[in-house]
Design a protein around this motif. Structure first.
Motif, PDB file in Angstrom:
ATOM      1  N   THR A   7       0.816  -1.164   0.075  1.00  0.00           N
ATOM      2  CA  THR A   7       0.204  -0.138  -0.021  1.00  0.00           C
ATOM      3  C   THR A   7       0.990   1.239  -0.084  1.00  0.00           C
ATOM      4  N   GLY A   8       0.516   2.536  -0.039  1.00  0.00           N
ATOM      5  CA  GLY A   8       1.384   3.652   0.100  1.00  0.00           C
ATOM      6  C   GLY A   8       0.360   4.822   0.032  1.00  0.00           C
ATOM      7  N   GLN A   9       1.179   6.044   0.068  1.00  0.00           N
ATOM      8  CA  GLN A   9       0.551   7.316   0.092  1.00  0.00           C
ATOM      9  C   GLN A   9       1.774   8.261   0.040  1.00  0.00           C
ATOM     10  N   GLN A  10       1.580   9.467  -0.583  1.00  0.00           N
ATOM     11  CA  GLN A  10       2.332  10.740  -0.549  1.00  0.00           C
ATOM     12  C   GLN A  10       2.766  10.782   1.073  1.00  0.00           C
ATOM     13  N   PRO A  11       4.043  11.234   1.528  1.00  0.00           N
ATOM     14  CA  PRO A  11       4.353  11.578   3.065  1.00  0.00           C
ATOM     15  C   PRO A  11       3.689  12.816   3.362  1.00  0.00           C
ATOM     16  N   GLY A  12       2.871  12.922   4.352  1.00  0.00           N
ATOM     17  CA  GLY A  12       2.261  13.946   4.720  1.00  0.00           C
ATOM     18  C   GLY A  12       2.678  14.727   6.253  1.00  0.00           C
ATOM     19  N   GLY A  15       2.303  12.522   9.489  1.00  0.00           N
ATOM     20  CA  GLY A  15       1.961  11.177   9.103  1.00  0.00           C
ATOM     21  C   GLY A  15       0.581  11.189   8.540  1.00  0.00           C
ATOM     22  N   SER A  16       0.188  12.581   8.125  1.00  0.00           N
ATOM     23  CA  SER A  16      -1.357  12.757   7.931  1.00  0.00           C
ATOM     24  C   SER A  16      -1.346  12.377   6.251  1.00  0.00           C
ATOM     25  N   PRO A  17      -2.473  12.119   5.763  1.00  0.00           N
ATOM     26  CA  PRO A  17      -3.898  12.364   6.358  1.00  0.00           C
ATOM     27  C   PRO A  17      -3.865  10.813   6.885  1.00  0.00           C
ATOM     28  N   LEU A  18      -4.933  10.838   7.876  1.00  0.00           N
ATOM     29  CA  LEU A  18      -5.145   9.665   8.744  1.00  0.00           C
ATOM     30  C   LEU A  18      -5.417   8.291   7.843  1.00  0.00           C
ATOM     31  N   VAL A 120       7.231  11.311  18.214  1.00  0.00           N
ATOM     32  CA  VAL A 120       7.176  10.183  16.738  1.00  0.00           C
ATOM     33  C   VAL A 120       6.821  10.955  15.518  1.00  0.00           C
ATOM     34  N   LEU A 121       5.663  11.805  15.559  1.00  0.00           N
ATOM     35  CA  LEU A 121       4.975  11.984  14.221  1.00  0.00           C
ATOM     36  C   LEU A 121       5.491  13.380  13.607  1.00  0.00           C
ATOM     37  N   ALA A 132      10.791  12.044   7.385  1.00  0.00           N
ATOM     38  CA  ALA A 132      10.234  12.098   8.642  1.00  0.00           C
ATOM     39  C   ALA A 132       8.864  11.140   8.623  1.00  0.00           C
ATOM     40  N   PHE A 133       8.433  11.235   7.473  1.00  0.00           N
ATOM     41  CA  PHE A 133       7.249  10.168   7.360  1.00  0.00           C
ATOM     42  C   PHE A 133       7.732   8.796   7.493  1.00  0.00           C
ATOM     43  N   THR A 134       8.875   8.240   6.832  1.00  0.00           N
ATOM     44  CA  THR A 134       9.431   7.059   6.806  1.00  0.00           C
ATOM     45  C   THR A 134       9.875   6.829   8.394  1.00  0.00           C
ATOM     46  N   ARG A 135      10.436   7.647   9.076  1.00  0.00           N
ATOM     47  CA  ARG A 135      10.839   7.603  10.551  1.00  0.00           C
ATOM     48  C   ARG A 135       9.733   7.173  11.475  1.00  0.00           C
TER      49      ARG A 135
END
Length: 290
Positions: A7-12, A15-18, A120-121, A132-135
């Protein structure tokens, strides 16, 4: 013998969107069920689409404030452009990271684990939004088995997969897939005639490459290049290419041992256009999509 639920998404921001979190949890749950059913490793994998360049779409989040109003919180000094989010490094002062943390800290002051959640976020000075999203997702969901993947880490493999797709005359197959959808009463989500099927990456950011001229053409370019010439450019610089939205699902399939794909309605609509091209590169449909 491992397979992956992708699965996946652009990094927000944060960690957004929910629904990025919901997608990741869904992938973890399905991977566990398939591991049990198949008695072989199935890994939940989150594709952090750090190649995306729509900064205005990802540089903010929305929270409920103390009045229960929806409040937008965003990074300062960022505008949409052609730079990929993986290449944009955040600065404490320029993006006002401290102010964002103070605002959110006030909202979570009396909630369990609120400070820990912010640690964390929230992005840190010197991180890209993508890193930051990966971490964040690795720290939060890595203990549950989730593996986060950034495109830069497998760029040569992605370029080889792009080469396989480009060599198959993708526009002709995408046209056929779109026509098949229309025959069933559905409008394709992306017009392949106008779509950027891939991007070149250089110091200026991403440059869209579309079918045109003798084969492939950059926007606002007088000349063009044949498919053979484009494939030669892939060989010369395998780190300089990224798939567009229509080709990315097939690039993922060619690079990864995909058992299943989890996406939103918009993402799954891309797959509906890809049947003809998927057959052309001898790919099978995922065993399950949700």
């Amino acid at each position: 013998r491992a397979c992956a639920v992708v699965t996946g998404q652009q990094p927000g921001l944060g960690g957004s969107p929910l629904y990025s979190l919901y997608k990741a949890l869904h992938a973890i749950r399905l991977a566990r069920r398939l591991t049990e059913a198949w008695e072989r490793p199935v890994v939940p994998l989150f594709w952090n689409h750090a190649d995306d360049h729509d900064v205005a779409e990802v540089h903010h989040l929305h929270v409920l404030n103390k009045n229960l109003d929806l409040q937008k919180v965003g990074l300062a000094g960022m505008s949409s452009g052609r730079q990929m989010v993986s290449r944009i490094v955040l600065d404490e002062e320029r993006q006002r990271l401290g102010a964002i943390r103070a605002l959110l800290a006030d909202l979570v002051r009396d909630t369990p684990h609120g400070e820990r959640a912010l640690d964390v976020l929230l992005p840190r000075h010197g991180e890209s939004l993508a890193r930051a999203f990966t971490r964040s997702f690795t720290e939060l969901l890595g203990p549950l088995g989730l593996v986060v993947l950034e495109p830069d880490w497998i760029r040569p493999a992605m370029t080889r997969a792009l080469g396989e797709l480009v060599a198959c005359d993708p526009l002709a197959h995408l046209r056929a897939g779109s026509a098949a959808l229309r025959a069933r009463g559905f409008e394709p989500s992306i017009d392949p005639e106008q779509a950027a099927l891939l991007f070149a990456i250089d110091a200026r950011g991403r440059r869209a490459l579309r079918p045109g001229g003798d084969g492939w053409k950059y926007d606002d370019e007088d000349g063009s290049r044949t498919t053979a010439e484009l494939l030669a450019e892939f060989v010369q610089d395998p780190l300089a290419w990224s798939p567009g939205a229509l080709l990315r699902p097939l690039v993922q399939d060619l690079c990864l041992p995909v058992a299943a794909y989890i996406g939103g309605a918009g993402e799954l609509a891309y797959h509906a256009q890809l049947a003809e091209l998927r057959l052309a590169v001898h790919e099978k449909e995922p065993v399950e999509a949700a």
